[in-house]
Design a protein around this motif. Sequence first.
Motif, short mmCIF file in Angstrom:
data_model
loop_
_atom_site.label_atom_id
_atom_site.label_comp_id
_atom_site.label_asym_id
_atom_site.label_seq_id
_atom_site.Cartn_x
_atom_site.Cartn_y
_atom_site.Cartn_z
N ARG A 98 11.82 -35.31 -19.47
CA ARG A 98 13.09 -34.79 -18.96
C ARG A 98 13.83 -35.89 -18.21
NH1 ARG A 98 13.51 -28.98 -18.61
NH2 ARG A 98 15.22 -29.31 -17.16
N LEU A 99 15.14 -35.95 -18.41
CA LEU A 99 15.93 -36.90 -17.64
C LEU A 99 16.00 -36.48 -16.18
CD1 LEU A 99 19.01 -37.56 -19.98
CD2 LEU A 99 17.16 -39.16 -19.43
N TYR A 117 17.42 -35.30 -12.75
CA TYR A 117 18.56 -34.43 -12.45
C TYR A 117 18.53 -34.11 -10.97
CZ TYR A 117 21.11 -30.01 -11.87
OH TYR A 117 21.95 -29.03 -11.42
N THR A 175 22.91 -36.26 -13.92
CA THR A 175 21.90 -36.28 -14.96
C THR A 175 21.77 -37.71 -15.49
OG1 THR A 175 22.50 -34.02 -15.62
CG2 THR A 175 21.21 -35.34 -17.19
N GLY A 176 20.53 -38.21 -15.54
CA GLY A 176 20.28 -39.55 -16.05
C GLY A 176 19.70 -40.45 -14.99
N ALA A 215 24.09 -42.29 -17.45
CA ALA A 215 24.05 -41.14 -16.54
C ALA A 215 25.44 -40.55 -16.44
CB ALA A 215 23.55 -41.54 -15.16
N THR A 227 26.07 -29.99 -18.14
CA THR A 227 24.82 -30.76 -18.04
C THR A 227 24.22 -31.02 -19.40
OG1 THR A 227 24.35 -29.90 -15.83
CG2 THR A 227 22.50 -30.79 -17.06
N ASP A 228 24.22 -30.03 -20.28
CA ASP A 228 23.61 -30.22 -21.60
C ASP A 228 24.32 -31.29 -22.43
OD1 ASP A 228 21.62 -28.41 -21.04
OD2 ASP A 228 22.55 -26.73 -22.09
N ARG A 253 23.51 -34.67 -20.97
CA ARG A 253 22.14 -35.06 -21.33
C ARG A 253 22.09 -35.55 -22.77
NH1 ARG A 253 19.78 -30.52 -20.38
NH2 ARG A 253 19.19 -30.99 -18.24
N THR A 259 20.71 -39.21 -23.98
CA THR A 259 19.53 -39.34 -24.83
C THR A 259 19.86 -39.87 -26.22
OG1 THR A 259 19.71 -37.00 -25.48
CG2 THR A 259 18.27 -37.53 -23.61
#
Length: 416
Positions: free
Chosen positions: A320-321, A323, A336-337, A370, A380-381, A384, A388
């Motif tokens: 998982r990144l 967060y 995130t990142g 990020a 957020t999704d 992400r 990724t």
Amino acid sequence: MAGNTAFMIAGAGLAGAKAAQTLRAEGFDGPVVLLGEEQERPYERPPLSKGYLMGTAERESVYAHPPHWYAEHDVELRLGTTVTGIDPAGHTLTLDDGSRHGYAKLLLTTGSAPLPLPVPGADFGGVHYLRRLADSDALKETLRTAGRIVVIGGGWIGLETTAAARAAGVEVTLLEMAELPLLRVLGREVAQVFAALHTDHGVTLRCGVRVAEITGAGGRADGVRLADGTHIPADAVVVGVGIAPCSGLAEAAGLDVDNGVLVDAQLRSSHPDIHAAGDVANAFHPLLGRHLRVEHWANALHQPQTAARAMLGQDVNYDRLPYFFTDQYDLGMEYTGHVEPDGYDQVVFRGNPEAREFIAFWLSDGRVLAGMNVNIWDVTDPIRALVTSGRRIDPGRLADASVPLADLLDAPGTAA
């Protein structure tokens, strides 16, 4: 206590509680023992500097489980208990009462502790650190009576505490060694947003300063003296200058330790029957290709679930990144990142930073490392997914709010 068939968890915070919960959810029916130094059952830490400190969240809301959960799930919760030694070869723990107990698997969720401020007067009454529930209780009481406080350290804890103090009507002087709060974490472009946020809410922000001593009278703090001789009066002082992983047990046991307990992507330490998760774990991240120790709530929530499954022999990795989130005044943020302080070459804003409604993206060679959404939600999704993907993204389209984030990955791009 259970014998050498037990799965034992040293550290009864959120990470330890979630590991115990996962073991039971995955069908493990052997003994599970959760050991914690505090007298409080496992709780979450973010409310301690946010809603609970401000009085908008009830005490019961901070706990990971209701009081009866542990007995109902046959988890032996031992509070006020300190693990003083680990014998990996013998698969035993030693506790502070001198007793020794066998285990089959051990999970270290010992967390982290605040770094002390190394100046005279740091041990005066009225000097607060914020890590435990009792710390938040003490600071909450202080904010009811104090007229002015000094906060030392412009990290997340310092800024959130400052916001809570201002909400309580307390005058705040915030001291930071760097040129801006959060400069090392966010870089200049975004750190300026948080500096302006606090000055706009009446905080006296003093950056580029060093604390020489905490002054006091009768054993209680009455101010802070800076290295240039300036004295700032205060009714109380809050110190938030960072935390350090509680990895002393692991180091004494001969486990590999470097800025926390070194673990692989399965959160397994240098001993195959000992895992680590949460603040104390410096874990190899398969997506980022490096070891990373993350000190935020989401890591303490999710990482132990992977550790518990790995302890059960499942083929799992933690990928998982990172967060984290914050709430300060009228600003809510999610990040995130992961970006190293000098690891990016461009920041792209989508929206209006001055209005504090935007998304900031950190890029290197056109790839999103990020993203931070400020007062913009449910993104957020897609953030992400951008991180990724490893694809180069056109900065112009990234900044264009009329282009849905999800569409950016549909456009032609360059793979990593």
